[in-house]
Design a protein around this motif. Structure first.
Motif, PDB file in Angstrom:
ATOM      1  N   ARG A  45     -47.618  14.430 -51.801  1.00 54.77           N
ATOM      2  CA  ARG A  45     -48.712  13.732 -51.563  1.00 54.77           C
ATOM      3  C   ARG A  45     -48.414  12.407 -50.724  1.00 54.77           C
ATOM      4  NH1 ARG A  45     -51.006  15.209 -56.410  1.00 54.77           N
ATOM      5  NH2 ARG A  45     -51.442  13.258 -57.248  1.00 54.77           N
ATOM      6  N   ASP A  46     -48.990  11.345 -51.264  1.00 58.83           N
ATOM      7  CA  ASP A  46     -48.804  10.017 -50.533  1.00 58.83           C
ATOM      8  C   ASP A  46     -47.410   9.343 -50.835  1.00 58.83           C
ATOM      9  OD1 ASP A  46     -49.446   9.804 -53.185  1.00 58.83           O
ATOM     10  OD2 ASP A  46     -50.624   8.138 -52.971  1.00 58.83           O
TER      11      ASP A  46
ATOM     12  N   GLY B 290     -49.416   9.830 -43.166  1.00 52.39           N
ATOM     13  CA  GLY B 290     -48.753   8.584 -43.330  1.00 52.39           C
ATOM     14  C   GLY B 290     -47.245   8.623 -43.605  1.00 52.39           C
ATOM     15  N   ALA B 291     -46.954   9.705 -43.680  1.00 57.74           N
ATOM     16  CA  ALA B 291     -45.248  10.239 -43.625  1.00 57.74           C
ATOM     17  C   ALA B 291     -44.753  10.246 -42.441  1.00 57.74           C
ATOM     18  CB  ALA B 291     -44.930  11.196 -44.695  1.00 57.74           C
ATOM     19  N   ARG B 292     -43.708   9.584 -41.896  1.00 54.12           N
ATOM     20  CA  ARG B 292     -42.869   9.941 -40.686  1.00 54.12           C
ATOM     21  C   ARG B 292     -42.117  11.003 -41.027  1.00 54.12           C
ATOM     22  NH1 ARG B 292     -38.534   7.344 -37.577  1.00 54.12           N
ATOM     23  NH2 ARG B 292     -38.071   5.849 -39.382  1.00 54.12           N
ATOM     24  N   ILE B 293     -42.080  12.157 -39.914  1.00 53.08           N
ATOM     25  CA  ILE B 293     -41.546  13.165 -39.946  1.00 53.08           C
ATOM     26  C   ILE B 293     -40.094  13.071 -39.183  1.00 53.08           C
ATOM     27  CG2 ILE B 293     -41.293  15.811 -39.880  1.00 53.08           C
ATOM     28  CD1 ILE B 293     -43.576  14.990 -41.693  1.00 53.08           C
ATOM     29  N   VAL B 294     -39.095  13.380 -39.759  1.00 56.73           N
ATOM     30  CA  VAL B 294     -37.605  13.315 -39.110  1.00 56.73           C
ATOM     31  C   VAL B 294     -37.013  14.712 -39.325  1.00 56.73           C
ATOM     32  CG1 VAL B 294     -35.410  12.138 -39.202  1.00 56.73           C
ATOM     33  CG2 VAL B 294     -37.431  10.868 -39.622  1.00 56.73           C
ATOM     34  N   ARG B 295     -36.426  15.000 -38.178  1.00 65.92           N
ATOM     35  CA  ARG B 295     -35.702  16.426 -38.486  1.00 65.92           C
ATOM     36  C   ARG B 295     -34.122  16.203 -38.366  1.00 65.92           C
ATOM     37  NH1 ARG B 295     -39.784  20.199 -36.297  1.00 65.92           N
ATOM     38  NH2 ARG B 295     -38.357  21.729 -36.160  1.00 65.92           N
ATOM     39  N   ALA B 296     -33.549  16.899 -39.182  1.00 70.41           N
ATOM     40  CA  ALA B 296     -32.008  16.865 -39.396  1.00 70.41           C
ATOM     41  C   ALA B 296     -31.469  17.932 -39.721  1.00 70.41           C
ATOM     42  CB  ALA B 296     -31.773  15.798 -40.086  1.00 70.41           C
TER      43      ALA B 296
END
Ligand code: GDP
Length: 303
Positions: free
Chosen positions: A253-254, A274-280
Motif C-alpha cells: 500500500r502506502d 505516490g510510489a515512483r516506479i523504477v524498472r531494472a
C-alpha cells in the motif's frame, strides 16, 4: 541501511548489498513466522539463511542450508523410524542445537540470534522481527496446516484458500528492531514473498506507522504474472491479490516511496499511489547481478 527479509529473494539481494555497504551498517529484520521445531530444535529458516549468507556458507543452489553439508544425523534418524519434516544437514543442525540451548538458558530469540551471528564472525546486525511466537498457517480444503507442512510435506500442492498468521495480533517488534529504526531512516523491502515473509513483518503492531516515516524502497518478487520461485503466486491469489507487481504494491500500500519492478515486467506507469516506479533487471542469477541491483537500489535513496 535496514532491510526487511525472508529467506530467498532478499538474501540474494543482500549478497550484493554487503559488497557495497560496510557490513556494520547493515541491519536485517527477518521474518520468523515460518519458524518450526524439528526433532526438538528450533529451526528459523529465514534467519538461518541470512546468517549463512553473511557467514559465506549458504548453499546458493537451494538458498537454504549450509554448502557441502552432510546428512548423517537425518539419515540415522530415518533408519530408526523418525522421519523429519525437513532434511536437516549436520552442520545446520548444530546451529539449531545451539540456538535451542541458548533459548533454554533463558535468552530471547533476538539474543540467541545475535550470539550466533557473533560466533559466526558476522558484523551485520541480524534481528528476528519479534521475540513472540507467530506462525503462518495455510487454510486448505482439507483443513489448516503450518506453512512448512504445506510447502515441504505437501509440496505446495493443496489449494490455498487463505493464510492466517497465528499470534500476529499480539506480536510487537522487538526492542532491538525498534532501536534500529531510531538510528536509520533508509529501509529496503527486499524481493521476498509479500504474504508469508514481508506480510508478517508489516503486520507487527506499529510497524506500518514506523515505516511511513522512513524512506522506503521496495523490490518486486514477481515478474510478469509469476514469482521467480516459491508459493508467492498461489498465496497472493488466496489473499485476494493479483499475481503481479501491481498486486505486490497493493500489499505494501502506502509504504514504498520507490517501487522497483523488473524491466521485463508489464508497464505499470511511472507512479502508483505516490510510489515512483523504477524498472531494472531484478533477476539475481549471479553475485554480479545482485551487486548491480543493489547499487541501483542504494542510489535511489535520497533521489
Ligand atoms: P522464503 O522465505 O524462502 O519464501 O523466501 P523469500 O520470501 O525471501 O523469497 C521468495 C520470493 O523471492 C519469491 O516470491 C521469489 O519470486 C522472489 N525471488 C527469488 N529470487 C529472486 C530474484 O532473483 N529476483 C526477484 N525479483 N525476486 C526473486
Amino acid at each position: 541501511m535496514i532491510l526487511l527479509s525472508g529467506g530467498t529473494g532478499t538474501p540474494k539481494l543482500l549478497a550484493g548489498i554487503r559488497k557495497i555497504i560496510p557490513e556494520e551498517e547493515i541491519t536485517v529484520i527477518v521474518n520468523t513466522a515460518e519458524d518450526t521445531h524439528v526433532s526438538g530444535n528450533l529451526v528459523c529458516p529465514d534467519i538461518d539463511t541470512v546468517l549463512y549468507l553473511f557467514a559465506d556458507s549458504i548453499d546458493t543452489t537451494k538458498w537454504w542450508g549450509i554448502r557441502d553439508d552432510t546428512f548423517a544425523s537425518n539419515e540415522a534418524l530415518r533408519r530408526v523410524g523418525h522421519q523429519e519434516i525437513m532434511r536437516i544437514g549436520d552442520r545446520d543442525r548444530a546451529t539449531h542445537i545451539l540456538r535451542s540451548e541458548l533459548l533454554r538458558e533463558g535468552r530471547t530469540l533476538t539474543e540467541a540470534t545475535c550470539e550466533l551471528a557473533q560466533r559466526f564472525g558476522i558484523s551485520a546486525t541480524i534481528l528476528p522481527m519479534t521475540d513472540q511466537e507467530v506462525a503462518t498457517q495455510i487454510i486448505t480444503p482439507d483443513g489448516e496446516m503450518h506453512f512448512q507442512e504445506y510447502w515441504i510435506t505437501h509440496g505446495g500442492e493443496p489449494d490455498a484458500l487463505s493464510v492466517r498468521i497465528h499470534g500476529i495480533e499480539e506480536a510487537v517488534p522487538s526492542d532491538a528492531v525498534l532501536s534500529a529504526f531510531d538510528n536509520d531512516d533508509s529501509v529496503i523491502i527486499g524481493p521476498s514473498n509479500p504474504i508469508t515473509s514481508i506480510g508478517p513483518i508489516l503486520r507487527l503492531h506499529g510497524m506500518r506507522e514506523i515505516l511511513r516515516e522512513k524512506q522506503v524502497v521496495a523490490i518486486s518478487p514477481i515478474i510478469g504474472s509469476a514469482p521467480v520461485s516459491g508459493p508467492a503466486g498461489k498465496l497472493m491469489r488466496a489473499c485476494g491479490y493479483d499475481v503481479s507487481s501491481a498486486g505486490v504494491l497493493e500489499c505494501y500500500r502506502d509504504l514504498p516511496d520507490v517501487f522497483v519492478i523488473d524491466r521485463e515486467d508489464l508497464d505499470i506507469g511511472t507512479e502508483i499511489d505516490g510510489a515512483r516506479i523504477v524498472r531494472a533487471d531484478t533477476m539475481m542469477t549471479s553475485v554480479e547481478k545482485s551487486v548491480a541491483l543493489s547499487r541501483l537500489v542504494v542510489d535511489l535513496f535520497g533521489t
